[in-house]
Scaffold this active site. Structure first.
Site, short mmCIF file in Angstrom:
data_model
loop_
_atom_site.label_atom_id
_atom_site.label_comp_id
_atom_site.label_asym_id
_atom_site.label_seq_id
_atom_site.Cartn_x
_atom_site.Cartn_y
_atom_site.Cartn_z
N LYS A 45 -21.04 -18.98 -79.12
CA LYS A 45 -22.11 -19.97 -78.71
C LYS A 45 -22.86 -20.09 -80.38
O LYS A 45 -23.12 -19.55 -80.98
CB LYS A 45 -23.09 -19.11 -77.89
N ASN A 69 -25.72 -30.73 -69.37
CA ASN A 69 -26.53 -29.87 -69.64
C ASN A 69 -27.48 -29.88 -70.77
O ASN A 69 -27.21 -30.80 -71.57
CB ASN A 69 -25.49 -28.99 -70.26
N MET A 71 -29.16 -26.99 -72.19
CA MET A 71 -29.31 -25.62 -72.32
C MET A 71 -30.48 -25.30 -73.52
O MET A 71 -31.35 -24.53 -73.33
CB MET A 71 -28.10 -24.89 -72.83
N GLY A 72 -30.48 -26.21 -74.63
CA GLY A 72 -31.40 -25.86 -75.63
C GLY A 72 -31.20 -24.81 -76.55
O GLY A 72 -31.91 -23.94 -77.20
N ASN A 127 -22.92 -26.87 -86.20
CA ASN A 127 -23.08 -27.78 -85.26
C ASN A 127 -24.12 -28.91 -85.68
O ASN A 127 -25.21 -28.56 -86.26
CB ASN A 127 -23.64 -26.78 -84.01
N CYS A 130 -26.15 -30.87 -81.73
CA CYS A 130 -26.73 -30.35 -80.39
C CYS A 130 -27.93 -31.43 -79.99
O CYS A 130 -28.80 -31.75 -80.73
CB CYS A 130 -27.59 -29.01 -80.72
N GLY A 222 -17.06 -33.59 -69.65
CA GLY A 222 -15.92 -33.67 -68.36
C GLY A 222 -15.42 -35.11 -68.61
O GLY A 222 -15.15 -35.70 -69.73
O1 LIG Z 1 -24.48 -28.63 -79.27
C1 LIG Z 1 -24.86 -28.27 -77.95
N1 LIG Z 1 -24.40 -29.27 -76.99
C2 LIG Z 1 -24.74 -29.30 -75.74
O2 LIG Z 1 -24.10 -30.20 -74.76
N2 LIG Z 1 -25.45 -28.34 -75.48
C3 LIG Z 1 -25.84 -26.95 -75.99
C4 LIG Z 1 -27.12 -26.78 -75.82
O3 LIG Z 1 -28.02 -27.38 -75.38
O4 LIG Z 1 -27.55 -25.49 -76.20
N3 LIG Z 1 -25.41 -27.45 -77.54
#
Ligand SMILES: O=C1NC(=O)NC(C(=O)O)N1
Length: 311
Positions: A45, A69, A71-72, A127, A130, A222
């Site tokens: 993660k 999502n 998630m943050g 990354n 996000c 998806g």
């Molecule tokens: O890089 C990300 N992509 C996503 O779709 N969600 C996660 C997240 O929100 O942590 N992070």
């Protein structure tokens, strides 16, 4: 017999499928389940320097066409994943990637320096995309900031690294990003794509959004993203000679994995489908890919990788 193995970055993978960062990989027991599955590699993660709770729930919602999502970046913090990487060793032939998503450039560089000092085989996937930290734009959509960040990454980290890119939707943007990425020799791979940011899913019955953060805005995964993911894979394969492209987006069977490899992907990540099905998805998708290859007379991925025909 059909051979799904991949050799890249000076490593061998027993197959071509692994998890998309963020899915089934935040906790050590999840990572252990991935390692025990038919996944051919693992990625953690996205880590921030300090542990993070992430956004308020509900923050993930499955839909008939995939997922949304926000998630943050909930995660255990960089030290947790670095410690996992120390104990992972060579993973019995399954490469380990560490996803890094620092909230600042300094945080990303601090994590890269710490990873370099550790001298582990684990490779960073930084990354740049996000979409879900309120108030923080996706770095990969700011070309100047991306150029500056990659220069800093080169200074902070001596080894090979990759970046997780957001989807692009315009040939001018593909070209602009490629021009920047091609300046960096040790930037060995790009993973295309992260979720399509800031979609909005509406529930007709409740007349409400389905996730709490950002008044319902979240990244799409998806079926929604497959054509966009394939386009980003094919375009960056063309524009980044000598670099590898990892395909991510919309893979739920051997057919989509085949499409990504046909478009040029070196390896293929699975996100939404893994979240819904669990690590058993890897054996199923690999078997479906192998059957498709057998039916077409292909013995290994190089027989068709990048051979998508135009008309
Ligand atoms: O890089 C990300 N992509 C996503 O779709 N969600 C996660 C997240 O929100 O942590 N992070």
């Amino acid at each position: 017999a059909v051979d799904l193995s991949v050799t890249w970055l000076g490593r061998a993978m027993p197959g071509c499928l692994y998890n998309a960062s963020g899915v089934w990989c935040r906790e050590e027991d999840e990572l252990a389940a991935l390692r025990a599955s038919a996944a051919a590699a693992l990625i953690t993660k996205s880590a921030t320097l300090a542990p993070r709770d992430g956004n308020p729930e509900p923050r993930y919602h499955p839909t008939p066409l995939g997922s949304i999502n926000s998630m943050g970046l909930p995660n255990r913090g960089f030290d947790y994943y670095l410690d996992f990487a120390r104990r992972y060793g060579d993973g019995g032939g399954k490469p380990l990637f560490l996803s890094l998503s620092g909230l600042t450039l300094d945080d990303n560089c601090a994590m890269l320096r710490r990873l370099a000092e550790a001298g582990l085989p684990a490779l960073p996937e930084i990354n740049l995309s996000c979409p879900n930290v309120p108030g923080k734009p996706q770095l990969g959509y700011d070309f100047g900031a991306t150029a500056e960040a990659l220069d800093a990454f080169d200074a902070a980290y001596p080894g090979l690294y990759g970046v997780k890119l957001p989807p692009y939707f315009d040939p001018a943007h593909f070209a602009a990003m490629a021009e920047i990425l091609n300046r960096h020799r040790r930037l060995a791979f790009v993973t295309c794509i992260n979720s399509i940011g800031n979609g909005l899913v509406v529930d007709v019955d409740s007349e409400a959004v389905v996730i709490k953060p950002k008044d319902g805005l979240g990244g799409l995964g998806g079926d929604y993203v497959l054509p966009t993911a394939l386009a980003n894979v094919r375009e960056f394969c063309r524009l980044l000679p000598g670099k590898d492209v990892v395909g991510c987006g919309g893979v739920k069977s051997g057919r989509e994995a085949f499409m990504h490899i046909l478009a040029g992907a070196r390896a293929v990540q699975v996100g939404t489908c893994l979240h819904q099905e669990g690590p058993g998805a890897f054996a199923r998708i690999a078997a479906e890919l192998a059957a498709l290859m057998r039916a077409k007379g292909y013995r290994r991925l190089d027989d068709f990788r990048g051979r998508l025909r135009t008309l």
